[in-house]
Motif scaffolding. Structure first.
Motif, PDB file in Angstrom:
ATOM      1  N   GLU A  53     -80.625-115.907 -29.642  1.00 23.40           N
ATOM      2  CA  GLU A  53     -81.414-115.264 -30.697  1.00 23.40           C
ATOM      3  C   GLU A  53     -80.947-113.826 -30.931  1.00 23.40           C
ATOM      4  O   GLU A  53     -80.894-113.362 -32.073  1.00 23.40           O
ATOM      5  CB  GLU A  53     -82.891-115.277 -30.340  1.00 23.40           C
ATOM      6  N   ARG A  58     -81.437-112.630 -34.770  1.00 27.17           N
ATOM      7  CA  ARG A  58     -82.838-112.972 -35.011  1.00 27.17           C
ATOM      8  C   ARG A  58     -83.783-112.082 -34.206  1.00 27.17           C
ATOM      9  O   ARG A  58     -84.933-111.907 -34.577  1.00 27.17           O
ATOM     10  CB  ARG A  58     -83.105-114.442 -34.701  1.00 27.17           C
ATOM     11  N   LEU A  59     -83.281-111.524 -33.097  1.00 30.22           N
ATOM     12  CA  LEU A  59     -84.049-110.575 -32.287  1.00 30.22           C
ATOM     13  C   LEU A  59     -83.211-109.337 -32.048  1.00 30.22           C
ATOM     14  O   LEU A  59     -81.990-109.410 -31.921  1.00 30.22           O
ATOM     15  CB  LEU A  59     -84.424-111.177 -30.924  1.00 30.22           C
ATOM     16  N   ARG A  84     -94.377-114.193 -27.431  1.00 30.43           N
ATOM     17  CA  ARG A  84     -94.323-115.017 -28.647  1.00 30.43           C
ATOM     18  C   ARG A  84     -95.729-115.552 -28.866  1.00 30.43           C
ATOM     19  O   ARG A  84     -96.272-116.230 -28.005  1.00 30.43           O
ATOM     20  CB  ARG A  84     -93.344-116.167 -28.473  1.00 30.43           C
ATOM     21  N   GLU A  88     -95.066-114.692 -34.130  1.00 26.15           N
ATOM     22  CA  GLU A  88     -94.635-113.301 -33.967  1.00 26.15           C
ATOM     23  C   GLU A  88     -93.958-113.140 -32.611  1.00 26.15           C
ATOM     24  O   GLU A  88     -94.388-113.723 -31.621  1.00 26.15           O
ATOM     25  CB  GLU A  88     -95.823-112.348 -34.042  1.00 26.15           C
ATOM     26  N   VAL A  89     -92.905-112.332 -32.586  1.00 24.38           N
ATOM     27  CA  VAL A  89     -92.212-112.040 -31.341  1.00 24.38           C
ATOM     28  C   VAL A  89     -92.297-110.536 -31.130  1.00 24.38           C
ATOM     29  O   VAL A  89     -91.900-109.754 -31.999  1.00 24.38           O
ATOM     30  CB  VAL A  89     -90.743-112.501 -31.381  1.00 24.38           C
ATOM     31  N   ASP A 108     -91.892-104.888 -32.958  1.00 25.51           N
ATOM     32  CA  ASP A 108     -91.583-106.166 -33.571  1.00 25.51           C
ATOM     33  C   ASP A 108     -90.170-106.523 -33.115  1.00 25.51           C
ATOM     34  O   ASP A 108     -89.229-105.778 -33.389  1.00 25.51           O
ATOM     35  CB  ASP A 108     -91.648-106.045 -35.097  1.00 25.51           C
ATOM     36  N   ALA A 109     -90.018-107.620 -32.407  1.00 23.46           N
ATOM     37  CA  ALA A 109     -88.718-107.977 -31.829  1.00 23.46           C
ATOM     38  C   ALA A 109     -87.711-108.437 -32.879  1.00 23.46           C
ATOM     39  O   ALA A 109     -86.514-108.433 -32.617  1.00 23.46           O
ATOM     40  CB  ALA A 109     -88.892-109.061 -30.771  1.00 23.46           C
ATOM     41  N   THR A 110     -88.181-108.800 -34.061  1.00 21.46           N
ATOM     42  CA  THR A 110     -87.250-109.242 -35.101  1.00 21.46           C
ATOM     43  C   THR A 110     -86.702-108.081 -35.922  1.00 21.46           C
ATOM     44  O   THR A 110     -85.568-108.129 -36.376  1.00 21.46           O
ATOM     45  CB  THR A 110     -87.903-110.270 -36.033  1.00 21.46           C
ATOM     46  N   SER A 111     -87.484-107.013 -36.075  1.00 17.34           N
ATOM     47  CA  SER A 111     -87.041-105.870 -36.883  1.00 17.34           C
ATOM     48  C   SER A 111     -86.769-104.620 -36.051  1.00 17.34           C
ATOM     49  O   SER A 111     -86.086-103.710 -36.504  1.00 17.34           O
ATOM     50  CB  SER A 111     -88.096-105.536 -37.934  1.00 17.34           C
TER      51      SER A 111
END
Length: 133
Positions: A53, A58-59, A84, A88-89, A108-111
């Protein structure tokens, strides 16, 4: 809710940040095993999936967030968790400040966006001039 603990509390204290030089998340199983720390979910596929990821974008890689914190706050990392929940991560990074205060930062682990700070004495942990960056 699925909770993955990256168990970096001892690593951060013992290695003084040297583990930040390792590729993102690839050394975590070896590091935690060497220190005798078992992750919450020890299945190798979980680590591979997490690494994939990060590689796929993605992360956000954990060292990116730790560098951001180091530029803005004085303290040592006590614990890092990746949660998770409902799609949301979130990275939860707990730090101890110079006066012994414990503060938790949520990203936010994605952004990589900082979404929350909890604790007391947070302003005492801020680096001078950090707000100007």
């Amino acid at each position: 809710m699925i909770r993955s603990t990256l168990a970096l509390c001892t690593a951060a204290a013992l290695w003084g940040g040297a583990w930040l030089l390792m590729p993102p998340l690839t050394a975590m199983p070896t590091l935690t095993q060497a220190l005798g720390i078992a992750p919450a979910r020890a299945d190798d596929d979980d680590w591979r999936d997490l690494h994939r990821e990060v590689e796929d974008g993605r992360l956000v890689a954990l060292p990116t967030l730790l560098d951001w914190l180091d530029e803005r706050y004085i303290g040592q990392v006590l614990e890092v968790e990746l949660e998770r929940d409902d799609g949301e991560v979130i990275y939860e990074i707990e730090m101890i400040g110079p006066e012994g205060q414990v503060v938790e930062f949520e990203f936010d682990a994605t952004s990589g966006e900082l979404i929350g700070i909890e604790g007391v004495g947070i302003s005492d942990m801020e680096r001078p001039g950090a707000g100007e960056q």
